[in-house]
Design a protein around this motif. Structure first.
Motif, PDB file in Angstrom:
ATOM      1  N   ALA A  36      25.222  22.712  34.861  1.00 57.11           N
ATOM      2  CA  ALA A  36      24.510  23.795  35.543  1.00 57.11           C
ATOM      3  C   ALA A  36      23.099  23.345  35.924  1.00 57.11           C
ATOM      4  O   ALA A  36      22.129  23.579  35.206  1.00 57.11           O
ATOM      5  CB  ALA A  36      24.463  25.041  34.667  1.00 57.11           C
ATOM      6  N   LYS A  37      22.991  22.693  37.087  1.00 58.46           N
ATOM      7  CA  LYS A  37      21.732  22.145  37.572  1.00 58.46           C
ATOM      8  C   LYS A  37      21.485  22.614  39.004  1.00 58.46           C
ATOM      9  O   LYS A  37      22.427  23.046  39.692  1.00 58.46           O
ATOM     10  CB  LYS A  37      21.767  20.621  37.523  1.00 58.46           C
ATOM     11  N   PRO A  38      20.251  22.542  39.479  1.00 57.76           N
ATOM     12  CA  PRO A  38      19.983  22.902  40.878  1.00 57.76           C
ATOM     13  C   PRO A  38      20.873  22.127  41.841  1.00 57.76           C
ATOM     14  O   PRO A  38      21.102  20.921  41.665  1.00 57.76           O
ATOM     15  CB  PRO A  38      18.508  22.512  41.065  1.00 57.76           C
ATOM     16  N   GLY A  39      21.438  22.824  42.827  1.00 54.39           N
ATOM     17  CA  GLY A  39      22.308  22.197  43.813  1.00 54.39           C
ATOM     18  C   GLY A  39      23.790  22.275  43.495  1.00 54.39           C
ATOM     19  O   GLY A  39      24.630  21.954  44.332  1.00 54.39           O
ATOM     20  N   VAL A  40      24.122  22.716  42.295  1.00 53.94           N
ATOM     21  CA  VAL A  40      25.523  22.845  41.878  1.00 53.94           C
ATOM     22  C   VAL A  40      25.989  24.275  42.154  1.00 53.94           C
ATOM     23  O   VAL A  40      25.272  25.235  41.856  1.00 53.94           O
ATOM     24  CB  VAL A  40      25.689  22.497  40.389  1.00 53.94           C
ATOM     25  N   SER A  41      27.181  24.419  42.708  1.00 54.74           N
ATOM     26  CA  SER A  41      27.696  25.756  42.997  1.00 54.74           C
ATOM     27  C   SER A  41      28.402  26.342  41.783  1.00 54.74           C
ATOM     28  O   SER A  41      28.882  25.612  40.903  1.00 54.74           O
ATOM     29  CB  SER A  41      28.664  25.723  44.180  1.00 54.74           C
ATOM     30  N   THR A  42      28.490  27.658  41.757  1.00 50.59           N
ATOM     31  CA  THR A  42      29.214  28.299  40.659  1.00 50.59           C
ATOM     32  C   THR A  42      30.711  27.995  40.739  1.00 50.59           C
ATOM     33  O   THR A  42      31.393  27.997  39.714  1.00 50.59           O
ATOM     34  CB  THR A  42      28.964  29.813  40.654  1.00 50.59           C
ATOM     35  N   ALA A  43      31.230  27.717  41.933  1.00 51.49           N
ATOM     36  CA  ALA A  43      32.635  27.308  42.050  1.00 51.49           C
ATOM     37  C   ALA A  43      32.864  25.966  41.362  1.00 51.49           C
ATOM     38  O   ALA A  43      33.916  25.753  40.731  1.00 51.49           O
ATOM     39  CB  ALA A  43      33.044  27.229  43.516  1.00 51.49           C
ATOM     40  N   GLU A  44      31.901  25.062  41.475  1.00 52.91           N
ATOM     41  CA  GLU A  44      32.017  23.774  40.785  1.00 52.91           C
ATOM     42  C   GLU A  44      32.011  23.963  39.273  1.00 52.91           C
ATOM     43  O   GLU A  44      32.765  23.294  38.548  1.00 52.91           O
ATOM     44  CB  GLU A  44      30.874  22.855  41.210  1.00 52.91           C
ATOM     45  N   LEU A  45      31.183  24.880  38.786  1.00 53.28           N
ATOM     46  CA  LEU A  45      31.164  25.165  37.355  1.00 53.28           C
ATOM     47  C   LEU A  45      32.493  25.757  36.898  1.00 53.28           C
ATOM     48  O   LEU A  45      32.982  25.440  35.807  1.00 53.28           O
ATOM     49  CB  LEU A  45      30.021  26.129  37.023  1.00 53.28           C
ATOM     50  N   ASP A  46      33.073  26.597  37.729  1.00 52.61           N
ATOM     51  CA  ASP A  46      34.368  27.182  37.409  1.00 52.61           C
ATOM     52  C   ASP A  46      35.432  26.097  37.281  1.00 52.61           C
ATOM     53  O   ASP A  46      36.257  26.132  36.355  1.00 52.61           O
ATOM     54  CB  ASP A  46      34.763  28.177  38.509  1.00 52.61           C
ATOM     55  N   ALA A  47      35.403  25.126  38.175  1.00 52.74           N
ATOM     56  CA  ALA A  47      36.377  24.031  38.129  1.00 52.74           C
ATOM     57  C   ALA A  47      36.204  23.204  36.856  1.00 52.74           C
ATOM     58  O   ALA A  47      37.196  22.762  36.252  1.00 52.74           O
ATOM     59  CB  ALA A  47      36.227  23.152  39.369  1.00 52.74           C
ATOM     60  N   VAL A  48      34.964  22.988  36.452  1.00 52.27           N
ATOM     61  CA  VAL A  48      34.685  22.247  35.219  1.00 52.27           C
ATOM     62  C   VAL A  48      35.294  22.963  34.019  1.00 52.27           C
ATOM     63  O   VAL A  48      35.978  22.356  33.185  1.00 52.27           O
ATOM     64  CB  VAL A  48      33.165  22.068  35.025  1.00 52.27           C
ATOM     65  N   ALA A  49      35.054  24.268  33.931  1.00 54.43           N
ATOM     66  CA  ALA A  49      35.570  25.040  32.797  1.00 54.43           C
ATOM     67  C   ALA A  49      37.092  25.034  32.777  1.00 54.43           C
ATOM     68  O   ALA A  49      37.708  24.837  31.715  1.00 54.43           O
ATOM     69  CB  ALA A  49      35.051  26.474  32.868  1.00 54.43           C
ATOM     70  N   GLU A  50      37.700  25.256  33.931  1.00 56.05           N
ATOM     71  CA  GLU A  50      39.157  25.293  33.967  1.00 56.05           C
ATOM     72  C   GLU A  50      39.764  23.962  33.540  1.00 56.05           C
ATOM     73  O   GLU A  50      40.767  23.927  32.808  1.00 56.05           O
ATOM     74  CB  GLU A  50      39.659  25.669  35.362  1.00 56.05           C
ATOM     75  N   GLN A  51      39.141  22.856  33.966  1.00 61.24           N
ATOM     76  CA  GLN A  51      39.661  21.538  33.605  1.00 61.24           C
ATOM     77  C   GLN A  51      39.618  21.321  32.099  1.00 61.24           C
ATOM     78  O   GLN A  51      40.579  20.834  31.491  1.00 61.24           O
ATOM     79  CB  GLN A  51      38.862  20.448  34.317  1.00 61.24           C
TER      80      GLN A  51
END
Length: 266
Positions: free
Chosen positions: A41-56
């Motif tokens: 969770a850093k500047p420039g990262v989308s919440t969709a990318e965070l969602d993909a990380v969690a799901e993986q």
């Protein structure tokens, strides 16, 4: 399956010690997913990318995301940024910026048992007021957890959360608001179960706490008026005033000697 106990008109699922340990395994998966999200969770990262990380992380552990498809929810995490309190839907267009606060709620099902936890993450350099707000909410969650003990009552937890929030507001010279419409809940073979757990109220009321009960304890705090509004997406809840909001949560079991937090890292 846990036995169902009839307590004050509610069906409250009681778990055996073995079943509590199965919930702990699910909770460890959630903790790992949130740790991975917090790292990314850093500047420039989308919440969709965070969602993909969690799901993986969840799927790599042999578990299933609790939230994905739940009443139609389209993601594996709730990603609630700044004035969003809960149930924020991750999006590729929702990109984190320096100074944001993001509350991430995550759940996983492992071998039929649920874990549920939430953290608030500071993105880059965040104001002292926002850090204090998040710290106050986290401390209120822990105060609620400390009130979990056999023989106590459900609203002993509510009262502990409420009083911790009041104390933090005085110490911080801030106008914190407790979100009243949302609260904690029973959890086990389903994500949301009886009883509902308010984040405010007088002690000594509600079902008696008995070993084998499991509760998701989750205060939500605002930096001002706690009035809420649901967005047109039918999920995202925001502060009416536009003030910042934070959310912390752990899944906790009532034990013979007190309590045990089930959503800590393995």
């Amino acid at each position: 399956m846990g036995a169902l106990a009839r307590l004050r008109g509610r069906d409250i699922e009681l778990k055996s010690p073995t079943e509590i340990e199965a919930m702990r395994a699910a909770g460890a998966v959630v903790a790992a997913a949130l740790a991975a999200v917090s790292e990314q969770a850093k500047p420039g990262v989308s919440t969709a990318e965070l969602d993909a990380v969690a799901e993986q992380v969840i799927r790599d552990a042999g578990a299933v995301p609790s939230f994905l498809g739940y009443h139609g929810f389209p993601a594996s995490i709730c990603a609630s940024v700044n004035d969003r309190i809960v149930h924020g839907i991750p999006s590729a267009s929702d990109v984190l910026a320096e100074g944001d606060l993001i509350s991430v709620d995550c759940g996983a099902i492992l071998d039929g048992w649920h874990g549920d936890s939430a953290v608030t993450i500071a993105v880059g350099s965040v104001s002292e007021a926002d850090l204090a707000l998040s710290k106050a909410c986290e401390a209120a969650m822990w105060a609620g957890i400390e009130a979990v003990r056999p023989g106590g009552r459900l609203t002993d937890i509510s009262y502990a959360i409420q009083e911790a929030c009041k104390a933090a507001a005085i110490a911080d010279r801030a106008d914190y608001g407790i979100v009243a419409e949302y609260g904690g809940h029973g959890i086990g073979t389903s994500m949301h179960m009886d009883p509902f757990l308010p984040n405010h109220g007088e002690p000594g009321k509600g079902p008696k706490l008995v070993p084998g009960m499991a509760l998701a304890i989750e205060p939500m705090l605002t930096a001002g008026d706690p009035e809420t509004r649901e967005l047109d997406d039918g999920w995202t809840v925001v502060t009416e005033s536009g003030s910042r909001a934070v959310h912390w949560e752990h899944t906790v079991a009532v034990t013979e000697s007190g309590h045990s937090v089930l959503t800590l890292p393995a």
